[in-house]
Design a protein around this motif. Structure first.
Motif, PDB file in Angstrom:
ATOM      1  N   LEU A  84       0.832  -1.213   0.000  1.00  0.00           N
ATOM      2  CA  LEU A  84       0.000   0.000   0.000  1.00  0.00           C
ATOM      3  C   LEU A  84       0.864   1.259   0.000  1.00  0.00           C
ATOM      4  O   LEU A  84       0.570   2.212  -0.730  1.00  0.00           O
ATOM      5  CB  LEU A  84      -0.940   0.010   1.199  1.00  0.00           C
ATOM      6  CG  LEU A  84      -2.053  -1.022   1.204  1.00  0.00           C
ATOM      7  CD1 LEU A  84      -2.920  -0.865   2.450  1.00  0.00           C
ATOM      8  CD2 LEU A  84      -2.912  -0.922  -0.044  1.00  0.00           C
ATOM      9  N   SER A  85       1.926   1.268   0.791  1.00  0.00           N
ATOM     10  CA  SER A  85       2.834   2.429   0.832  1.00  0.00           C
ATOM     11  C   SER A  85       3.473   2.676  -0.532  1.00  0.00           C
ATOM     12  O   SER A  85       3.585   3.815  -0.986  1.00  0.00           O
ATOM     13  CB  SER A  85       3.936   2.221   1.869  1.00  0.00           C
ATOM     14  OG  SER A  85       3.382   2.158   3.149  1.00  0.00           O
ATOM     15  N   HIS A  86       3.893   1.593  -1.173  1.00  0.00           N
ATOM     16  CA  HIS A  86       4.483   1.678  -2.512  1.00  0.00           C
ATOM     17  C   HIS A  86       3.474   2.258  -3.501  1.00  0.00           C
ATOM     18  O   HIS A  86       3.799   3.138  -4.301  1.00  0.00           O
ATOM     19  CB  HIS A  86       4.944   0.278  -2.941  1.00  0.00           C
ATOM     20  CG  HIS A  86       5.416   0.202  -4.347  1.00  0.00           C
ATOM     21  ND1 HIS A  86       4.645  -0.325  -5.355  1.00  0.00           N
ATOM     22  CD2 HIS A  86       6.584   0.576  -4.926  1.00  0.00           C
ATOM     23  CE1 HIS A  86       5.315  -0.259  -6.495  1.00  0.00           C
ATOM     24  NE2 HIS A  86       6.490   0.274  -6.258  1.00  0.00           N
ATOM     25  N   MET A  87       2.244   1.784  -3.424  1.00  0.00           N
ATOM     26  CA  MET A  87       1.190   2.286  -4.308  1.00  0.00           C
ATOM     27  C   MET A  87       0.972   3.786  -4.086  1.00  0.00           C
ATOM     28  O   MET A  87       0.916   4.567  -5.047  1.00  0.00           O
ATOM     29  CB  MET A  87      -0.113   1.526  -4.057  1.00  0.00           C
ATOM     30  CG  MET A  87      -1.247   1.947  -4.971  1.00  0.00           C
ATOM     31  SD  MET A  87      -2.823   1.200  -4.497  1.00  0.00           S
ATOM     32  CE  MET A  87      -2.454  -0.543  -4.656  1.00  0.00           C
ATOM     33  N   LEU A  88       0.870   4.194  -2.834  1.00  0.00           N
ATOM     34  CA  LEU A  88       0.641   5.610  -2.517  1.00  0.00           C
ATOM     35  C   LEU A  88       1.796   6.490  -2.984  1.00  0.00           C
ATOM     36  O   LEU A  88       1.578   7.606  -3.453  1.00  0.00           O
ATOM     37  CB  LEU A  88       0.403   5.780  -1.016  1.00  0.00           C
ATOM     38  CG  LEU A  88      -0.923   5.229  -0.519  1.00  0.00           C
ATOM     39  CD1 LEU A  88      -0.965   5.220   1.004  1.00  0.00           C
ATOM     40  CD2 LEU A  88      -2.096   6.018  -1.085  1.00  0.00           C
ATOM     41  N   HIS A  89       3.028   5.979  -2.873  1.00  0.00           N
ATOM     42  CA  HIS A  89       4.197   6.713  -3.359  1.00  0.00           C
ATOM     43  C   HIS A  89       4.039   7.027  -4.849  1.00  0.00           C
ATOM     44  O   HIS A  89       4.255   8.161  -5.288  1.00  0.00           O
ATOM     45  CB  HIS A  89       5.470   5.881  -3.111  1.00  0.00           C
ATOM     46  CG  HIS A  89       6.646   6.340  -3.878  1.00  0.00           C
ATOM     47  ND1 HIS A  89       7.367   7.475  -3.549  1.00  0.00           N
ATOM     48  CD2 HIS A  89       7.240   5.829  -4.992  1.00  0.00           C
ATOM     49  CE1 HIS A  89       8.348   7.635  -4.419  1.00  0.00           C
ATOM     50  NE2 HIS A  89       8.305   6.653  -5.302  1.00  0.00           N
TER      51      HIS A  89
END
Length: 143
Positions: free
Chosen positions: A131-136
Motif C-alpha cells: 500500500l505504501s508503494h502504491m501511494l508513493h
C-alpha cells in the motif's frame, strides 16, 4: 478498509487526468504517468503471487525482487495500452488482491516470508508495504 477506499478513489483520479498529460514523458529516462500505472499493475501481479504463496505455505517463503524497469519496458505500457484498458487492468488485479486479503486469517497475516536481504517480515508488513508503494507512485501521478 484503506485499500478499498483507494480502489474507489484512484480510478477517479486517473480518469480526471488529460490523456495527453497521462502519456507525456518528461524525459526519456523517466516513466510517464501511464508507465507508472503499468508499473503498479506489475507490482500487483508480483505481490498477488507473494500473498497467495505466503497464505498457502506453512514455512516462510523466500521473496525475490523483480526487474521493474524491464517489466515496464517489455510490456511497453506507453504504446500498447490505452489509459482506459490499463486502468481496468489495475482495478481487476487489485480486486483480486482485495479478495485474497479479505480471506486471509489473523494467523495468515502473522506468517513470515524472507526478503532478498534475508530479513523476515510478516504478510501484514508486506501488504502494508504494498500500500505504501502504491501511494508513493500515486503521488507521482498526481504531480
Amino acid at each position: 478498509m484503506k485499500f478499498e477506499k483507494l480502489l474507489d478513489e484512484i480510478p477517479k483520479l486517473i480518469n480526471g487526468i488529460d490523456d495527453n498529460e497521462f502519456i507525456t514523458k518528461v524525459s526519456s529516462n523517466k516513466w510517464s504517468k501511464q508507465e507508472i500505472l503499468g508499473h503498479l499493475c506489475d507490482s500487483a501481479v508480483n505481490n498477488h503471487s507473494r500473498f497467495v504463496r505466503i497464505i498457502l505455505t506453512e514455512e516462510p517463503i523466500s521473496i525475490d525482487g523483480y526487474k521493474q524497469d524491464e517489466w515496464v519496458r517489455i510490456h511497453d505500457y506507453q504504446n500498447n495500452y490505452s489509459k482506459s484498458d490499463l486502468l481496468t487492468l489495475w482495478i481487476q488485479l487489485n480486486k483480486q488482491i482485495l479478495n485474497v486479503i479479505r480471506n486471509a486469517s489473523e494467523l495468515d497475516f502473522n506468517k513470515q516470508c524472507i526478503l532478498s536481504d534475508k530479513s523476515r517480515v510478516t504478510l501484514c508488513w508486506l501488504f502494508d508495504d504494498y500500500l505504501s508503494h502504491m501511494l508513493h507512485h500515486i503521488k507521482q501521478i498526481k504531480s
